[in-house]
Design a protein around this motif. Structure first.
Motif, PDB file in Angstrom:
ATOM      1  N   PHE A 136       2.604  28.852 -56.656  1.00 53.37           N
ATOM      2  CA  PHE A 136       2.808  28.782 -55.214  1.00 53.37           C
ATOM      3  C   PHE A 136       4.280  29.052 -54.909  1.00 53.37           C
ATOM      4  O   PHE A 136       5.179  28.626 -55.640  1.00 53.37           O
ATOM      5  CB  PHE A 136       2.435  27.398 -54.670  1.00 53.37           C
ATOM      6  N   SER A 137       4.537  29.743 -53.811  1.00 53.00           N
ATOM      7  CA  SER A 137       5.913  30.034 -53.389  1.00 53.00           C
ATOM      8  C   SER A 137       6.107  29.529 -51.969  1.00 53.00           C
ATOM      9  O   SER A 137       6.508  28.388 -51.748  1.00 53.00           O
ATOM     10  CB  SER A 137       6.173  31.542 -53.496  1.00 53.00           C
ATOM     11  N   ASP A 138       5.815  30.361 -50.983  1.00 53.10           N
ATOM     12  CA  ASP A 138       5.791  29.921 -49.585  1.00 53.10           C
ATOM     13  C   ASP A 138       4.417  29.299 -49.357  1.00 53.10           C
ATOM     14  O   ASP A 138       3.432  30.008 -49.104  1.00 53.10           O
ATOM     15  CB  ASP A 138       6.017  31.118 -48.661  1.00 53.10           C
ATOM     16  N   ILE A 139       4.344  27.981 -49.470  1.00 52.63           N
ATOM     17  CA  ILE A 139       3.040  27.317 -49.559  1.00 52.63           C
ATOM     18  C   ILE A 139       2.172  27.542 -48.330  1.00 52.63           C
ATOM     19  O   ILE A 139       0.976  27.856 -48.453  1.00 52.63           O
ATOM     20  CB  ILE A 139       3.219  25.814 -49.860  1.00 52.63           C
ATOM     21  N   GLU A 140       2.721  27.421 -47.132  1.00 57.78           N
ATOM     22  CA  GLU A 140       1.892  27.610 -45.941  1.00 57.78           C
ATOM     23  C   GLU A 140       1.317  29.018 -45.910  1.00 57.78           C
ATOM     24  O   GLU A 140       0.110  29.207 -45.652  1.00 57.78           O
ATOM     25  CB  GLU A 140       2.696  27.340 -44.674  1.00 57.78           C
ATOM     26  N   SER A 141       2.151  30.014 -46.173  1.00 55.49           N
ATOM     27  CA  SER A 141       1.688  31.402 -46.170  1.00 55.49           C
ATOM     28  C   SER A 141       0.690  31.649 -47.290  1.00 55.49           C
ATOM     29  O   SER A 141      -0.334  32.325 -47.094  1.00 55.49           O
ATOM     30  CB  SER A 141       2.892  32.339 -46.305  1.00 55.49           C
ATOM     31  N   ASP A 142       0.962  31.115 -48.477  1.00 57.36           N
ATOM     32  CA  ASP A 142       0.050  31.293 -49.608  1.00 57.36           C
ATOM     33  C   ASP A 142      -1.329  30.702 -49.319  1.00 57.36           C
ATOM     34  O   ASP A 142      -2.356  31.290 -49.684  1.00 57.36           O
ATOM     35  CB  ASP A 142       0.633  30.643 -50.864  1.00 57.36           C
ATOM     36  N   ILE A 143      -1.354  29.544 -48.679  1.00 54.40           N
ATOM     37  CA  ILE A 143      -2.638  28.915 -48.339  1.00 54.40           C
ATOM     38  C   ILE A 143      -3.437  29.814 -47.400  1.00 54.40           C
ATOM     39  O   ILE A 143      -4.649  30.006 -47.572  1.00 54.40           O
ATOM     40  CB  ILE A 143      -2.410  27.523 -47.718  1.00 54.40           C
ATOM     41  N   ASP A 144      -2.761  30.380 -46.409  1.00 56.05           N
ATOM     42  CA  ASP A 144      -3.447  31.275 -45.467  1.00 56.05           C
ATOM     43  C   ASP A 144      -4.045  32.480 -46.190  1.00 56.05           C
ATOM     44  O   ASP A 144      -5.168  32.909 -45.889  1.00 56.05           O
ATOM     45  CB  ASP A 144      -2.478  31.744 -44.377  1.00 56.05           C
ATOM     46  N   VAL A 145      -3.289  33.028 -47.150  1.00 58.02           N
ATOM     47  CA  VAL A 145      -3.780  34.176 -47.915  1.00 58.02           C
ATOM     48  C   VAL A 145      -5.000  33.779 -48.740  1.00 58.02           C
ATOM     49  O   VAL A 145      -6.028  34.471 -48.731  1.00 58.02           O
ATOM     50  CB  VAL A 145      -2.665  34.728 -48.837  1.00 58.02           C
ATOM     51  N   LEU A 146      -4.910  32.659 -49.448  1.00 53.74           N
ATOM     52  CA  LEU A 146      -6.004  32.224 -50.320  1.00 53.74           C
ATOM     53  C   LEU A 146      -7.293  31.986 -49.544  1.00 53.74           C
ATOM     54  O   LEU A 146      -8.390  32.338 -50.008  1.00 53.74           O
ATOM     55  CB  LEU A 146      -5.604  30.948 -51.061  1.00 53.74           C
ATOM     56  N   ASN A 147      -7.173  31.373 -48.381  1.00 54.57           N
ATOM     57  CA  ASN A 147      -8.368  31.018 -47.626  1.00 54.57           C
ATOM     58  C   ASN A 147      -9.093  32.218 -47.037  1.00 54.57           C
ATOM     59  O   ASN A 147     -10.215  32.093 -46.543  1.00 54.57           O
ATOM     60  CB  ASN A 147      -8.008  30.013 -46.521  1.00 54.57           C
ATOM     61  N   ALA A 148      -8.466  33.390 -47.115  1.00 57.76           N
ATOM     62  CA  ALA A 148      -9.115  34.614 -46.651  1.00 57.76           C
ATOM     63  C   ALA A 148      -9.743  35.403 -47.798  1.00 57.76           C
ATOM     64  O   ALA A 148     -10.376  36.437 -47.570  1.00 57.76           O
ATOM     65  CB  ALA A 148      -8.099  35.497 -45.916  1.00 57.76           C
ATOM     66  N   LEU A 149      -9.582  34.903 -49.038  1.00 57.54           N
ATOM     67  CA  LEU A 149     -10.047  35.632 -50.209  1.00 57.54           C
ATOM     68  C   LEU A 149     -11.340  35.044 -50.777  1.00 57.54           C
ATOM     69  O   LEU A 149     -11.554  33.836 -50.725  1.00 57.54           O
ATOM     70  CB  LEU A 149      -8.977  35.597 -51.313  1.00 57.54           C
ATOM     71  N   SER A 150     -12.175  35.901 -51.348  1.00 49.74           N
ATOM     72  CA  SER A 150     -13.369  35.421 -52.054  1.00 49.74           C
ATOM     73  C   SER A 150     -13.042  35.095 -53.512  1.00 49.74           C
ATOM     74  O   SER A 150     -13.648  34.208 -54.100  1.00 49.74           O
ATOM     75  CB  SER A 150     -14.488  36.467 -51.982  1.00 49.74           C
ATOM     76  N   PHE A 151     -12.086  35.832 -54.094  1.00 48.55           N
ATOM     77  CA  PHE A 151     -11.607  35.556 -55.449  1.00 48.55           C
ATOM     78  C   PHE A 151     -10.147  35.148 -55.308  1.00 48.55           C
ATOM     79  O   PHE A 151      -9.261  35.983 -55.092  1.00 48.55           O
ATOM     80  CB  PHE A 151     -11.742  36.799 -56.337  1.00 48.55           C
ATOM     81  N   ALA A 152      -9.882  33.847 -55.396  1.00 47.53           N
ATOM     82  CA  ALA A 152      -8.630  33.272 -54.906  1.00 47.53           C
ATOM     83  C   ALA A 152      -7.502  33.328 -55.923  1.00 47.53           C
ATOM     84  O   ALA A 152      -7.289  32.389 -56.697  1.00 47.53           O
ATOM     85  CB  ALA A 152      -8.858  31.831 -54.458  1.00 47.53           C
TER      86      ALA A 152
END
Length: 364
Positions: A166-182
């Motif tokens: 994890f780096s920029d945690i808020e941004s990373d979370i947003d990216v992950l939650n849009a992915l099917s393979f996280a």
């Protein structure tokens, strides 16, 4: 069997893999939380099998909310969600009434329930039951979102292949939650998938590590000693099939550090108290300190494999050889991440409600 977890907000799960349905009752949730059925369906889709890296058993997961929601909002009364089982092949499990599958709960279930357990597809021990947890967890995630709290999980490691941290945690979370393979580094997703497919081609399976981050959770939540934030989260997370280890922050790596390395120095940033590192995973003395909560879960390789294995016939008390039939995942880590999110969200809602009352979950 203990099927209920939580204090102020609690979850009860029910059903078996090949029974009529699986379901969940989520009680203690504040009234007035928007329930988006499209979001629940989206969360369920992240858990649903997809392609050759998953089981061929694909369920529609057409859920029905029987109580606790009216006109699109929670009422404050128990929320009951039911998900029918439709795509079952119970004949594939006829031998499981007497043969212990290595890595499964067939033998221990026999000891506990004296032969009355539903052994089809693993019965109540099956990962199928987690579908109901995901549906209930979607409501908990919505409650947290209304309080400005986000969480997400990535595949930190699969088959020995590692994702970035994890780096920029808020941004990373947003990216992950849009992915099917996280994964956070999309360059390694193909390599992970290829490793899973290679194991499947060999009749085998793989596991890995899931890492979760919680952003903007308030400081001062939790209890010392036996109801620490770590203790409560770990208690619930170990209820997920295949989770065999949980660590917070730097976890076991702390054992090899000096105190000068392991300690998180305090500082002031933007008028609030922060730490310059986060080896503790956002928790000190069992209580949140306002930094992101970070924890990791070890996911064991799927125990259902197509290699011949030595086992026992526990009815006739004799050795046997097992060659599995049926539909099984060569890896479940990519499907388990949404289950981790769901369990964590329910626990965090419970902790907040214990701290500030049920209405503390109402949208700001």
């Amino acid at each position: 069997m203990k099927n209920t977890f939580g204090t102020s907000v609690n979850l009860t799960v029910f059903g078996e893999s090949h029974g009529p349905a699986v379901g969940a009752i989520l009680d203690g949730v504040a009234p007035g939380i928007a329930v988006d059925e499209c979001f629940i369906a989206e969360q369920l889709s992240k858990r649903r099998p997809a392609g050759a890296i998953s089981t061929a058993r694909v369920e529609e997961d057409d859920f029905e909310i029987l109580s606790g929601v009216f006109n699109g909002y929670t009422t404050g009364t128990p929320i009951t969600i039911v998900i029918p089982n439709k795509n079952v092949k119970s004949a594939d499990y006829s031998e499981m009434s007497r043969l212990a599958r290595p890595g499964h709960a067939d033998y221990t279930a026999r000891l506990k329930y004296h032969g009355f357990e539903d052994f089809r597809g693993g019965g109540h021990f099956s990962g199928r039951v987690t579908a109901a947890i995901v549906a209930a967890g979607a409501i908990a995630l919505s409650a947290l979102k209304g309080r400005g709290i986000k969480l997400g999980t990535h595949i930190k490691e699969c088959a020995g292949i590692s994702d970035r941290d994890f780096s920029d945690i808020e941004s990373d979370i947003d990216v992950l939650n849009a992915l099917s393979f996280a994964v956070l580094d999309n360059k390694i997703s193909d390599a992970m998938v290829e490793a899973v497919l290679a194991a499947a081609a060999d009749g085998d399976s793989v596991g890995g590590i899931l890492e979760t981050a919680v952003y903007n959770f308030p400081a001062g939540v939790g209890e010392p000693m036996f109801d620490t934030v770590e203790g409560v989260l770990a208690h619930a997370l170990f209820g997920i099939p295949a989770i065999k280890g949980v660590q917070f922050g730097s976890g076991f790596e702390l054992a090899g550090m000096r105190g000068s390395e392991a300690n998180d120095p305090f500082d002031i940033s933007g008028g609030r108290i922060v730490t310059s590192t986060n080896h503790s995973g956002g928790i000190n003395g069992g209580i949140t300190n306002g930094m992101p909560i970070v924890f990791s879960c070890a996911v064991k390789p799927t125990p259902s494999i197509f290699k011949s294995q030595q086992t026992v016939d526990f009815v006739n008390c004799e050795t046997a050889e097992l060659s599995l039939k049926g539909r099984h995942d060569p890896a479940i880590i990519h499907r388990a991440r949404v289950v981790i999110d769901s369990v964590a969200a329910i626990v965090l809602c419970d902790l907040l409600a214990q701290r500030g009352g049920t209405d503390s979950l109402m949208p700001e």
